[in-house]
Design a protein around this motif. Structure first.
Motif, short mmCIF file in Angstrom:
data_model
loop_
_atom_site.label_atom_id
_atom_site.label_comp_id
_atom_site.label_asym_id
_atom_site.label_seq_id
_atom_site.Cartn_x
_atom_site.Cartn_y
_atom_site.Cartn_z
N ASP A 297 -31.27 -7.47 -14.66
CA ASP A 297 -32.01 -8.13 -13.60
C ASP A 297 -31.76 -9.62 -13.54
OD1 ASP A 297 -33.33 -8.56 -16.08
OD2 ASP A 297 -35.07 -9.29 -14.97
N ARG A 312 -33.13 0.36 -6.23
CA ARG A 312 -33.23 -0.72 -7.21
C ARG A 312 -33.03 -2.05 -6.51
NH1 ARG A 312 -35.38 2.90 -10.43
NH2 ARG A 312 -33.91 4.36 -11.35
N ASP A 316 -35.77 -5.64 -10.25
CA ASP A 316 -36.05 -4.56 -11.19
C ASP A 316 -35.38 -4.86 -12.53
OD1 ASP A 316 -37.22 -3.45 -9.04
OD2 ASP A 316 -35.81 -1.81 -8.77
N TRP A 350 -30.38 3.91 -14.34
CA TRP A 350 -30.39 2.88 -13.29
C TRP A 350 -29.85 3.43 -11.97
CZ3 TRP A 350 -32.47 -1.93 -13.63
CH2 TRP A 350 -32.14 -2.86 -12.63
N ILE A 390 -37.93 1.03 -16.35
CA ILE A 390 -37.54 0.16 -15.24
C ILE A 390 -38.80 -0.31 -14.53
CG2 ILE A 390 -36.24 -0.02 -13.09
CD1 ILE A 390 -34.44 2.20 -14.09
N THR A 391 -39.03 -1.61 -14.55
CA THR A 391 -40.23 -2.19 -13.93
C THR A 391 -39.83 -3.04 -12.74
OG1 THR A 391 -40.16 -4.12 -15.38
CG2 THR A 391 -41.44 -2.22 -16.13
N ARG A 392 -40.80 -3.31 -11.87
CA ARG A 392 -40.57 -4.14 -10.69
C ARG A 392 -41.36 -5.42 -10.85
NH1 ARG A 392 -38.38 -1.32 -6.62
NH2 ARG A 392 -39.19 -2.67 -5.00
#
Length: 756
Positions: A297, A312, A316, A350, A390-392
């Protein structure tokens, strides 16, 4: 009795001397056998060649929990005399892809070449005489003081030796002084990480030398750039040790590579660089990457952003979380493959929109497959499983939650805690009502982001609503960019952002309404430009200059706009200019002179040459665009127009030729002949030419531009401008259009905004 005791001591000392001499030998001769009980020690004693037993942790692999390898190690790691430093990691392995099952391995030089024999398996051939037509006698293997294991041939009756094979040509994961990274006509020198902390087989990462851009590159499976050192190895961080590493780049007709030497210190003997199994690069035991871990990221410290599907976004990233899966809505999927590492798993996750994360426990960490998390999850510690999830970004997450809340009113105020500026968050229902469901009658124009509509709020306030096009591959990034940037910019010559609206894939920005549309609407229309007399045009030029000076020097954030053109200059009810469209803008540090990008954005005809051709931009790139706009405002012509002098030229070239021949006034829009000040017009033409000079260093700053406009600074003589011929414009136009057609592949983002 005394004589006998002395004799015994002499015999013991002699035996010890003989044993030490045998143990310290550095050469294996042809016909000799080197097995698990033997060692070669380099001259000086720093390195040792031996067979080692490597244990695989945390549990067995293919039914085995160990394997034997022919390795080079630091001698001190075998004697425990390394001063407490961890130097146990093997420097080189001869058979990293083919472990020997037991202690039967033996290294020999026979009639076929150099090879490792073993019980119950085929020999491991390291070098063959027959395949290289090499001499087969007077051969020996020497472990040199550099750590290089060399197979060499001695010519009869001379001291000349020829190297037939050397371990430095087949590096594993360690880069020693004197080794090469690069390539020659018949060799390719690169490092490859271990599969895991304990399994020496080639893993997920490779370190290679990129001779074109003169940088080191870490590749993930040779498919994706993971990290780069930058030019001149700027992203390598060696702290106080940096001065000890002297890198040299070599490029000739036969070879292109980088190598390094060491400044002699008492710690020099342990200096080396290691490509770790997790993609990090170590010098000695110090992590040399500016960013410890590249998470996909960020581009900090040389990290490369991981490309992925549209699900994505650039915000992210992977974060370690303790996860409790919720069944049956949550599912998981496992794949076991001894050559797959955690980083391969992360890459696979991903690229799969259904995947939320990968398991990061020890069994998967050590290269034994993937465990994917699919579906909703709840953070907790019941199972104690650690996932790379996987975070936003939290800002976007909170905005999304806010916009989809059933309890949200027509308008909600959102305060940015960083600067105290408030933005309105409008409900989709209100936006639909304000634009009459985006009626074509309310369409103001179209651009790279999508259409712009006029709207009327319940209070009667007129607004302009930019609606992000769903088909815009670059739109989400620039939407966030503009939202963050313009909310923090406050100036009378910048368009004001009132708020935004987000609902699912719908993303909109709400601006103050500019009733007189954009400047190109007037300048490039034969009848409408008559409405702009010279005093009005000069005031517009001054206003644009003041807005740019604020962006470059006085705003809280230093901003390079990168897409200045007349269609991005809006006019309010009093014809005051306001710079708009900050989707392509970039924040820069005050110490940053020339940032670089591989993503060219903007509009041809307004792009500075160093940006259009090389991707290098600075505040002087905006100055170039400002110069083009000045010439267009004075002449009423587009820069892309074709003029004839003694050759086809564009507006910039035409202005230059006229100025050079003392006929600059011929450039002026005929509708201005009764209203213009000749001195002011000539000043603007000259200043415009100064702004479009080829070298950024020759262009004035916006502070100088304003001083020149106000008569506070004398104008120097301009030089020949860049992109002054029609041929130049055709070339850059062709290049940009070609890249524009493939922007989803190479990241090009063009802006061709219509009038509003």
């Amino acid at each position: 009795m005394l004589i006998s005791l002395k004799l015994v001591l002499l015999i013991i000392l002699t035996c010890l001397w003989i044993c030490c001499a045998v143990a310290a030998r550095n050469t294996l001769n042809q016909g000799e056998k080197f097995n698990s009980s033997h060692r070669l020690v380099s001259k000086g004693g720093l390195f040792t060649l031996l067979f080692i037993k490597q244990e695989y942790r945390p549990f067995s692999w293919d039914g085995k929990d160990f394997g034997f390898y022919l390795a080079i190690q630091y001698t001190d790691s075998l004697t425990g005399s390394s001063g407490g430093e961890d130097v146990s990691h093997p420097i080189w392995l001869a058979n990293r892809e083919d472990a020997i099952a037991d202690e039967s391995g033996a290294l020999i030089i026979d009639a076929t070449g150099l090879k490792i024999t073993r019980h119950g398996g085929n020999p491991i051939q390291l070098f063959s005489f027959h395949s290289t037509n090499s001499p087969t006698n007077n051969i020996s293997l020497v472990l040199q003081g550099s750590g290089n294991l060399v197979l060499q041939h001695y010519a009869n009756n001379s001291n000349i030796t020829t190297i037939l094979w050397q371990s430095f040509d087949y590096p594993t994961d360690t880069f020693l002084p004197g080794m090469k990274l690069g390539f020659s006509r018949d060799k390719n020198w690169s490092l490859s990480s271990w599969l895991s902390q304990s399994i020496p087989a080639p893993g997920a990462f490779n370190l290679k030398w990129d001779p074109l851009q003169e940088r080191l590159v870490v590749w993930l499976r040779d498919e994706m750039v993971y990290w780069t050192s930058g030019e001149n190895l700027a992203n390598i961080r060696l702290a106080d040790s940096n001065k000890d590493y002297n890198f040299t780049k070599v490029s000739n007709g036969d070879e292109q590579y980088v190598h390094y030497t060491l400044r002699p210190t008492w710690l020099t003997k342990y200096r080396r660089m290691v490509m770790n199994y997790d993609g990090d690069l170590y010098a000695r035991d110090v992590n040399v990457l500016d960013s410890y871990f590249c998470a996909g990221d960020s581009t900090k410290g040389g990290c490369e952003r991981w490309e992925g599907p549209k699900c994505r976004s650039n915000g992210d990233k992977y974060e370690m979380k303790t996860v409790t899966t919720t069944y049956p809505s949550s599912t998981s999927h496992s794949t076991y493959n001894k050559s797959v590492t955690l980083y391969d798993c992360k890459d696979m996750c991903w690229k799969d929109c259904k995947c939320l994360g990968v398991y990061a426990g020890d069994d998967y960490k050590y290269g034994l497959g993937c465990h994917f998390l699919i579906g909703p999850y709840v953070e907790g510690d019941i199972r104690g499983d650690s996932y790379q999830v996987i975070t936003r970004p939290q800002t976007e997450k909170s905005l999304l939650e806010l916009m989809t809340s059933d309890e949200m009113g027509e308008i909600t105020e959102f305060q940015d805690g960083n600067n105290g500026h408030n933005l309105n968050i409008y409900s989709p229902k209100l936006i639909n009502s304000a634009t009459n469901c985006f009626s074509p009658e309310n369409l103001l124009g179209k651009g790279g982001f999508g259409p712009v509509f006029k709207g009327t709020m319940p209070s009667g306030q007129a607004v302009a609503i930019k609606r992000l096009s769903r088909g815009s591959g670059q739109g989400l990034v620039e939407f966030k960019n503009e939202l963050i940037l313009i909310a923090k910019l406050q100036h009378t010559n910048l368009v004001r952002l009132l708020g935004f609206c987000i609902q699912g894939e719908e993303k909109m920005l709400v601006y103050e309404y500019m009733p007189n549309k954009s400047l190109d609407f007037f300048i490039f229309d034969e009848s409408k430009r008559k409405l702009l007399d010279w005093s009005m045009r000069f005031r517009i030029i001054e206003g644009i200059a003041q807005g740019l000076l604020y962006l470059h020097k006085y705003s809280r954030l230093r901003i390079i706009h990168r897409d200045l053109k007349l269609s991005n200059i809006l006019l309010d009810e009093n014809m005051n200019p306001k710079i708009s469209d900050f989707g392509m803008a970039r924040i820069y540090k005050t110490s940053e002179v020339e940032p670089n990008t591989n993503r060219i954005v903007g509009t041809y005809g307004y792009m500075a040459p160093e940006y259009a051709m090389e991707g290098t931009f600075s505040v002087k790139s905006d100055v170039y665009s400002f110069g083009v706009m000045m010439l267009e405002i004075v002449s009423g012509k587009k820069n892309t127009s074709n003029f004839q002098f003694d050759r086809p030229i564009n507006l910039v070239g035409y202005a230059w030729e006229l100025w050079k021949h003392g006929a600059s006034l011929e450039l002026v829009d005929p509708t201005l002949k009764d209203s213009c000040s000749k001195n002011q017009v000539l000043k603007c033409i000259t200043l415009g030419l100064l702004c479009v000079e080829d070298s950024p260093l020759d262009r004035p700053t916006m502070s100088d531009v304003i001083s020149m406009l106000n008569g506070e600074m004398q104008l120097p003589l301009p030089k020949r401008p860049a992109f002054s011929t029609a041929r130049n414009m055709v070339e850059i136009n062709s290049r940009v259009e070609k890249e524009k057609e493939n922007y989803t592949i190479n990241g090009l983002s063009m802006s061709e905004m219509d009038a509003r």
